[in-house]
Design a protein around this motif. Structure first.
Motif, PDB file in Angstrom:
ATOM      1  N   ASP A 173     -95.669  16.860 -35.229  1.00 54.89           N
ATOM      2  CA  ASP A 173     -94.949  15.295 -35.368  1.00 54.89           C
ATOM      3  C   ASP A 173     -93.847  15.052 -35.028  1.00 54.89           C
ATOM      4  OD1 ASP A 173     -96.268  14.480 -38.044  1.00 54.89           O
ATOM      5  OD2 ASP A 173     -96.092  16.694 -38.726  1.00 54.89           O
ATOM      6  N   THR A 174     -93.539  15.939 -34.731  1.00 56.55           N
ATOM      7  CA  THR A 174     -92.398  15.470 -33.524  1.00 56.55           C
ATOM      8  C   THR A 174     -92.355  15.773 -31.976  1.00 56.55           C
ATOM      9  OG1 THR A 174     -91.667  18.170 -33.284  1.00 56.55           O
ATOM     10  CG2 THR A 174     -90.622  17.004 -35.250  1.00 56.55           C
ATOM     11  N   GLY A 175     -93.184  16.458 -31.807  1.00 59.79           N
ATOM     12  CA  GLY A 175     -94.038  15.928 -29.788  1.00 59.79           C
ATOM     13  C   GLY A 175     -93.609  17.390 -29.482  1.00 59.79           C
ATOM     14  N   THR A 176     -92.897  18.189 -30.691  1.00 61.56           N
ATOM     15  CA  THR A 176     -91.743  19.313 -29.666  1.00 61.56           C
ATOM     16  C   THR A 176     -93.101  19.945 -29.228  1.00 61.56           C
ATOM     17  OG1 THR A 176     -90.003  19.219 -30.801  1.00 61.56           O
ATOM     18  CG2 THR A 176     -90.116  21.345 -29.544  1.00 61.56           C
ATOM     19  N   THR A 177     -92.832  21.113 -27.840  1.00 61.23           N
ATOM     20  CA  THR A 177     -93.929  21.780 -27.012  1.00 61.23           C
ATOM     21  C   THR A 177     -93.491  22.851 -26.483  1.00 61.23           C
ATOM     22  OG1 THR A 177     -93.668  20.853 -25.096  1.00 61.23           O
ATOM     23  CG2 THR A 177     -95.029  20.002 -26.534  1.00 61.23           C
ATOM     24  N   ILE A 178     -94.128  24.228 -26.398  1.00 57.04           N
ATOM     25  CA  ILE A 178     -94.060  25.427 -26.153  1.00 57.04           C
ATOM     26  C   ILE A 178     -95.382  25.649 -25.284  1.00 57.04           C
ATOM     27  CG2 ILE A 178     -94.384  26.523 -27.759  1.00 57.04           C
ATOM     28  CD1 ILE A 178     -92.744  28.936 -26.895  1.00 57.04           C
ATOM     29  N   THR A 179     -95.103  25.604 -23.755  1.00 56.01           N
ATOM     30  CA  THR A 179     -95.780  26.303 -22.693  1.00 56.01           C
ATOM     31  C   THR A 179     -96.008  27.320 -22.334  1.00 56.01           C
ATOM     32  OG1 THR A 179     -95.159  24.920 -20.999  1.00 56.01           O
ATOM     33  CG2 THR A 179     -96.235  23.234 -22.413  1.00 56.01           C
ATOM     34  N   VAL A 180     -97.099  27.737 -21.778  1.00 60.42           N
ATOM     35  CA  VAL A 180     -97.657  28.989 -20.526  1.00 60.42           C
ATOM     36  C   VAL A 180     -98.012  29.145 -19.816  1.00 60.42           C
ATOM     37  CG1 VAL A 180     -97.633  31.306 -20.350  1.00 60.42           C
ATOM     38  CG2 VAL A 180     -96.084  30.375 -22.292  1.00 60.42           C
ATOM     39  N   GLY A 181     -98.177  28.126 -18.544  1.00 60.15           N
ATOM     40  CA  GLY A 181     -99.253  28.185 -17.488  1.00 60.15           C
ATOM     41  C   GLY A 181    -100.118  27.105 -18.103  1.00 60.15           C
ATOM     42  N   ALA A 182    -100.323  26.399 -19.280  1.00 58.55           N
ATOM     43  CA  ALA A 182    -100.678  24.887 -20.148  1.00 58.55           C
ATOM     44  C   ALA A 182    -101.013  24.165 -18.965  1.00 58.55           C
ATOM     45  CB  ALA A 182    -100.058  24.281 -20.811  1.00 58.55           C
ATOM     46  N   ASP A 183    -101.101  24.038 -17.321  1.00 58.81           N
ATOM     47  CA  ASP A 183    -101.891  22.808 -16.832  1.00 58.81           C
ATOM     48  C   ASP A 183    -102.433  23.846 -15.694  1.00 58.81           C
ATOM     49  OD1 ASP A 183    -100.842  20.559 -17.889  1.00 58.81           O
ATOM     50  OD2 ASP A 183     -98.513  21.703 -16.656  1.00 58.81           O
ATOM     51  N   LEU A 184    -102.756  25.246 -16.155  1.00 59.27           N
ATOM     52  CA  LEU A 184    -104.264  25.868 -15.244  1.00 59.27           C
ATOM     53  C   LEU A 184    -106.031  25.340 -15.407  1.00 59.27           C
ATOM     54  CD1 LEU A 184    -105.330  27.834 -12.848  1.00 59.27           C
ATOM     55  CD2 LEU A 184    -104.824  29.864 -14.720  1.00 59.27           C
ATOM     56  N   GLU A 185    -106.052  24.559 -14.826  1.00 58.56           N
ATOM     57  CA  GLU A 185    -107.805  24.536 -15.648  1.00 58.56           C
ATOM     58  C   GLU A 185    -108.720  25.468 -15.841  1.00 58.56           C
ATOM     59  OE1 GLU A 185    -109.519  21.826 -12.638  1.00 58.56           O
ATOM     60  OE2 GLU A 185    -109.199  19.865 -13.399  1.00 58.56           O
ATOM     61  N   SER A 186    -109.263  25.690 -17.109  1.00 57.12           N
ATOM     62  CA  SER A 186    -110.317  26.824 -16.892  1.00 57.12           C
ATOM     63  C   SER A 186    -111.066  26.034 -17.419  1.00 57.12           C
ATOM     64  CB  SER A 186    -108.991  27.468 -18.866  1.00 57.12           C
ATOM     65  OG  SER A 186    -110.165  28.910 -19.358  1.00 57.12           O
ATOM     66  N   PRO A 187    -112.480  27.435 -17.413  1.00 62.04           N
ATOM     67  CA  PRO A 187    -113.575  26.833 -17.873  1.00 62.04           C
ATOM     68  C   PRO A 187    -113.727  27.016 -19.491  1.00 62.04           C
ATOM     69  CG  PRO A 187    -114.270  28.693 -16.427  1.00 62.04           C
ATOM     70  CD  PRO A 187    -112.274  28.501 -16.368  1.00 62.04           C
ATOM     71  N   THR A 188    -114.087  25.899 -20.090  1.00 62.26           N
ATOM     72  CA  THR A 188    -113.921  25.613 -21.696  1.00 62.26           C
ATOM     73  C   THR A 188    -114.363  26.226 -22.810  1.00 62.26           C
ATOM     74  OG1 THR A 188    -114.715  23.248 -21.495  1.00 62.26           O
ATOM     75  CG2 THR A 188    -112.462  23.860 -21.780  1.00 62.26           C
ATOM     76  N   ALA A 189    -116.070  26.398 -22.093  1.00 66.58           N
ATOM     77  CA  ALA A 189    -116.919  27.886 -22.845  1.00 66.58           C
ATOM     78  C   ALA A 189    -117.649  26.502 -24.084  1.00 66.58           C
ATOM     79  CB  ALA A 189    -116.639  29.160 -23.548  1.00 66.58           C
ATOM     80  N   SER A 190    -117.441  27.352 -24.953  1.00 66.88           N
ATOM     81  CA  SER A 190    -117.302  26.734 -26.559  1.00 66.88           C
ATOM     82  C   SER A 190    -116.324  25.899 -27.566  1.00 66.88           C
ATOM     83  CB  SER A 190    -118.078  27.103 -27.748  1.00 66.88           C
ATOM     84  OG  SER A 190    -119.463  27.756 -27.610  1.00 66.88           O
ATOM     85  N   VAL A 191    -115.325  25.949 -26.786  1.00 66.51           N
ATOM     86  CA  VAL A 191    -113.984  25.296 -27.130  1.00 66.51           C
ATOM     87  C   VAL A 191    -114.230  23.207 -26.473  1.00 66.51           C
ATOM     88  CG1 VAL A 191    -111.349  24.452 -26.253  1.00 66.51           C
ATOM     89  CG2 VAL A 191    -112.917  26.579 -26.933  1.00 66.51           C
ATOM     90  N   HIS A 192    -115.458  23.805 -25.610  1.00 65.54           N
ATOM     91  CA  HIS A 192    -115.363  22.134 -25.643  1.00 65.54           C
ATOM     92  C   HIS A 192    -116.263  21.578 -26.925  1.00 65.54           C
ATOM     93  CE1 HIS A 192    -114.849  19.650 -21.562  1.00 65.54           C
ATOM     94  NE2 HIS A 192    -115.557  19.406 -21.830  1.00 65.54           N
ATOM     95  N   LYS A 193    -117.023  22.029 -27.589  1.00 64.31           N
ATOM     96  CA  LYS A 193    -117.730  21.223 -28.508  1.00 64.31           C
ATOM     97  C   LYS A 193    -116.687  20.605 -29.292  1.00 64.31           C
ATOM     98  CE  LYS A 193    -120.963  25.383 -29.184  1.00 64.31           C
ATOM     99  NZ  LYS A 193    -121.192  26.580 -29.545  1.00 64.31           N
ATOM    100  N   LEU A 194    -115.092  20.787 -29.214  1.00 60.44           N
ATOM    101  CA  LEU A 194    -114.072  19.986 -29.472  1.00 60.44           C
ATOM    102  C   LEU A 194    -114.275  18.715 -29.064  1.00 60.44           C
ATOM    103  CD1 LEU A 194    -110.819  22.303 -29.928  1.00 60.44           C
ATOM    104  CD2 LEU A 194    -112.169  21.264 -31.797  1.00 60.44           C
ATOM    105  N   CYS A 195    -114.489  18.407 -27.825  1.00 61.16           N
ATOM    106  CA  CYS A 195    -114.694  16.782 -27.345  1.00 61.16           C
ATOM    107  C   CYS A 195    -116.221  16.366 -27.643  1.00 61.16           C
ATOM    108  CB  CYS A 195    -114.820  17.626 -25.995  1.00 61.16           C
ATOM    109  SG  CYS A 195    -113.158  18.685 -25.050  1.00 61.16           S
ATOM    110  N   VAL A 196    -117.318  17.318 -28.398  1.00 63.59           N
ATOM    111  CA  VAL A 196    -118.501  17.266 -28.398  1.00 63.59           C
ATOM    112  C   VAL A 196    -118.273  16.186 -29.794  1.00 63.59           C
ATOM    113  CG1 VAL A 196    -120.653  17.256 -28.878  1.00 63.59           C
ATOM    114  CG2 VAL A 196    -119.547  18.634 -26.559  1.00 63.59           C
ATOM    115  N   LEU A 197    -117.107  16.608 -31.011  1.00 60.37           N
ATOM    116  CA  LEU A 197    -116.850  16.406 -31.850  1.00 60.37           C
ATOM    117  C   LEU A 197    -116.335  15.297 -32.222  1.00 60.37           C
ATOM    118  CD1 LEU A 197    -118.508  19.276 -32.570  1.00 60.37           C
ATOM    119  CD2 LEU A 197    -117.283  18.810 -34.455  1.00 60.37           C
ATOM    120  N   ALA A 198    -115.462  15.245 -30.754  1.00 61.55           N
ATOM    121  CA  ALA A 198    -113.989  14.160 -31.100  1.00 61.55           C
ATOM    122  C   ALA A 198    -114.628  12.828 -30.704  1.00 61.55           C
ATOM    123  CB  ALA A 198    -113.275  14.042 -30.001  1.00 61.55           C
ATOM    124  N   ALA A 199    -116.014  13.163 -30.140  1.00 60.78           N
ATOM    125  CA  ALA A 199    -116.710  12.298 -29.238  1.00 60.78           C
ATOM    126  C   ALA A 199    -117.194  11.430 -30.439  1.00 60.78           C
ATOM    127  CB  ALA A 199    -117.415  12.085 -28.571  1.00 60.78           C
TER     128      ALA A 199
END
Length: 294
Positions: free
Chosen positions: A33-59
């Protein structure tokens, strides 16, 4: 009154939690709701494994909201030719018939690879990727189905599952190379979840049903372990491959606070069971959310 800044101490504690568990980790947490963030190495590309199922359901739900697919459409599922996996339809022996929305439930609840691939068959990988691009998630890319991902594991391990704990074999797995497999960043996966909770992927009944489906996951040993409270709801999706243990989800507090969190980890050890790595995901997420709530 402005939102107080996140202190460096939280990031230090998150990094220490990863180190103590014998993993390297990336984290992105955001107050939806506020957009405040905290990150640790958050822009490093990684294999997503089954986390990519989130993308399938969103689509899938975005297509349904646009009237391009009926979530109640039945799918006939033969007993043969199912995607590899230890849960859900892959572990069942008889033919079945399920709707697309029930397949979506299985893909989240028990990370059913067959269910996820049937959804991909229904909408296409191109649609999954186009949906991510439309949402501004340009580094979130699917290059193959779950069955194709597991085919690379089988080939790279020489057809010997036990070899997947051999460090020499693990080092050459295409499934662990983000340039050759489904991939994203912790920042973009957390952004996807925030978009789902803000009705930016779809609206109305489709948005409510999508969020409900993402709350069905049976596993509570990673992200949810950091929030052991009856009145805090955690909706998430795990992802696992040799050395990789991920989870991304939304943590909702009774006071209305909503936080999207993605945690990706890679262990030095190749052992299949590593409880300290699982626990580190919940611990890091809790530190991040507490910092955002401070």
């Amino acid at each position: 009154m402005g939102v107080p800044p996140v202190t460096p101490t939280a990031r230090t504690r998150i990094t220490a939690a990863f180190t103590d568990a014998g993993v390297t980790g990336q984290l992105h947490a955001t107050d939806i709701d506020t957009g405040t963030t905290i990150t640790v190495g958050a822009d490093l590309e990684s294999p997503t494994a089954s986390v990519h199922k989130l993308c399938v359901l969103a689509a899938l739900y975005r297509q349904a909201a646009h009237g391009r697919i009926d979530l109640r459409r039945p799918v006939d599922i033969p007993a043969e030719g199912r995607s590899p996996g230890a849960t859900g339809l892959a572990a069942m022996r008889d033919a079945a018939r399920l709707s697309l929305r029930d397949l979506a439930g299985l893909a989240v609840a028990v990370s059913d690879n067959t269910a996820a691939d049937l959804l991909i068959d229904a909408i296409g990988l191109d649609t999954v990727n186009r949906t991510m691009t439309d949402l501004g998630l340009t580094r979130t890319i699917a290059v193959h189905t779950m069955r194709e991902l597991y085919a690379t594991l089988h080939e790279d391990a020489g057809g010997t599952p036990a070899a997947l704990t051999d460090p020499t074999v693990v080092a050459r797995l295409r499934a662990l190379d983000p340039t050759r497999t489904n991939r994203s960043t912790a920042r973009e996966i957390a952004a996807l979840l925030a978009a789902i909770w803000r009705d930016e992927v779809c609206t109305g009944e489709h948005a409510r049903e999508l969020r409900a489906v993402l709350g069905l996951q049976a596993w509570s040993h990673r992200l949810a372990a950091g929030f052991p409270f009856d009145d805090v709801r955690v909706s998430g999706k795990t992802g696992s491959l040799p050395t990789l243990r991920h989870e991304a989800g939304v943590v909702e507090y009774p006071d209305g606070g909503r936080y999207a969190v993605a945690v990706f980890t890679c262990a030095a050890a190749t052992t299949v069971t590593l409880p300290t790595a699982d626990a580190a995901i919940g611990k890091a997420a809790r530190i991040a959310v507490d910092a955002l709530r401070a």
